[in-house]
Design a protein around this motif. Structure first.
Motif, mmCIF file in Angstrom:
data_model
loop_
_atom_site.group_PDB
_atom_site.id
_atom_site.type_symbol
_atom_site.label_atom_id
_atom_site.label_comp_id
_atom_site.label_asym_id
_atom_site.label_seq_id
_atom_site.Cartn_x
_atom_site.Cartn_y
_atom_site.Cartn_z
ATOM 1 N N ARG A 1 42.094 50.859 32.486
ATOM 2 C CA ARG A 1 42.273 49.428 32.303
ATOM 3 C C ARG A 1 42.913 48.846 33.564
ATOM 4 O O ARG A 1 44.015 49.222 33.948
ATOM 5 N N HIS B 1 36.247 44.074 33.060
ATOM 6 C CA HIS B 1 36.849 44.814 31.948
ATOM 7 C C HIS B 1 37.523 43.828 30.992
ATOM 8 O O HIS B 1 38.280 42.965 31.410
ATOM 9 N N ARG C 1 39.988 43.987 29.073
ATOM 10 C CA ARG C 1 41.451 44.036 28.956
ATOM 11 C C ARG C 1 42.146 43.899 30.319
ATOM 12 O O ARG C 1 43.309 44.222 30.466
ATOM 13 N N THR C 2 41.426 43.398 31.297
ATOM 14 C CA THR C 2 42.036 43.184 32.609
ATOM 15 C C THR C 2 43.144 42.146 32.521
ATOM 16 O O THR C 2 43.024 41.131 31.828
#
Length: 262
Positions: free
Chosen positions: A163, A187, A189-190
């Motif tokens: 992540r 991504h 959940r960046t």
């Protein structure tokens, strides 16, 4: 001899957030502030809260290593990007002085930029200070050119299951880099900790359309949330699209950007 060209080889132990690291440079005044908890304490707290065992911490503007060493101490794998050769040399020495962390830190002596063309920097005082900027390339007495790495290049280094947590502190260059961040933001959940430098921008580009540059910088984050990172840590979240309606939002220098309220 300057701080950047004659590092002190005497090791010192420094408290960095909730962790202890070793440094072997000649920046005693800076590290004294770090050790006393008076340098970027709220940012380090916010950074620590974002890091877990699956974190890849991407440090854009790593300087001599405080945030990279802190992230590695918190358990992250780290890619530390630094464009100033003098600062990068000190960064590598400080990383090597912490063998328990060094295996988790990769140093890229590059300038993060929207394209792969080499980037010219300027420094008002000396190489190795923390204020070198591409915005000073045309006015500073001291300049140098550094190879570039693009956000897409860095995105290719993210391993499956990692992540990304991205720290951006580029002394004004963020206005050119953020619009090109797409590949690094894929991504879901960046999280991004970014420091804006409106004062540097105003000084170096007095005729620039600040509002247009701010809109372009935040355009990739449409639909995200922004939290100001102040003395007490991250504040109340606001939608990035609403943030831009406040003409004074950039007076708060550091922001945490994410797709969810963290």
């Amino acid at each position: 001899m300057t701080e950047a060209t004659a590092p002190n080889t005497t090791a010192r132990t420094v408290r960095l957030g909730d962790h202890t690291v070793t440094v072997v440079d000649d920046y005693p005044t800076f590290w004294a502030r770090v050790d006393a908890g008076t340098w970027e304490a709220s940012a380090l707290t916010a950074q620590a809260a974002l890091i877990s065992s699956d974190t890849l911490f991407i440090d854009l503007g790593a300087w001599i290593g405080p945030t990279s060493l802190h992230a590695a101490s918190c358990g992250a794998r780290v890619i530390a990007v630094e464009a100033d050769p003098a600062a990068a040399a000190v960064l590598k020495s400080n990383v090597a002085a912490n063998p328990e962390l060094a295996s988790r830190i990769t140093v890229l002596e590059r300038a993060v930029a929207a394209t792969s063309a080499p980037v010219t920097f300027g420094a008002r005082r000396k190489a190795g200070d923390s204020m070198a900027s591409i915005l000073l390339a045309e006015t500073a007495a001291l300049t140098w050119t550094t190879p570039a790495v693009t956000p897409a290049d860095i995105a290719a280094l993210i391993a499956p299951g990692e992540r990304p947590v991205i720290k951006i502190d580029l002394e004004g260059a963020e206005y050119g880099v953020l619009p090109a961040m797409g590949a690094l933001l894929a991504h879901p959940r960046t999280a991004v900790l970014v420091s804006f430098h409106p004062g540097i921008l105003a000084d170096a580009r007095p005729g620039a359309d600040r509002a247009a540059l701010e809109h372009a910088a935040l355009a990739p984050f449409s639909g995200w949330l922004a939290q100001p990172v102040g003395d007490q840590g991250p504040g109340e979240a606001i939608a990035v699209d609403d943030l831009l309606r406040d003409p004074d939002w950039c007076r708060q220098d550091q922001w945490l950007l994410s797709r969810a309220n963290l």
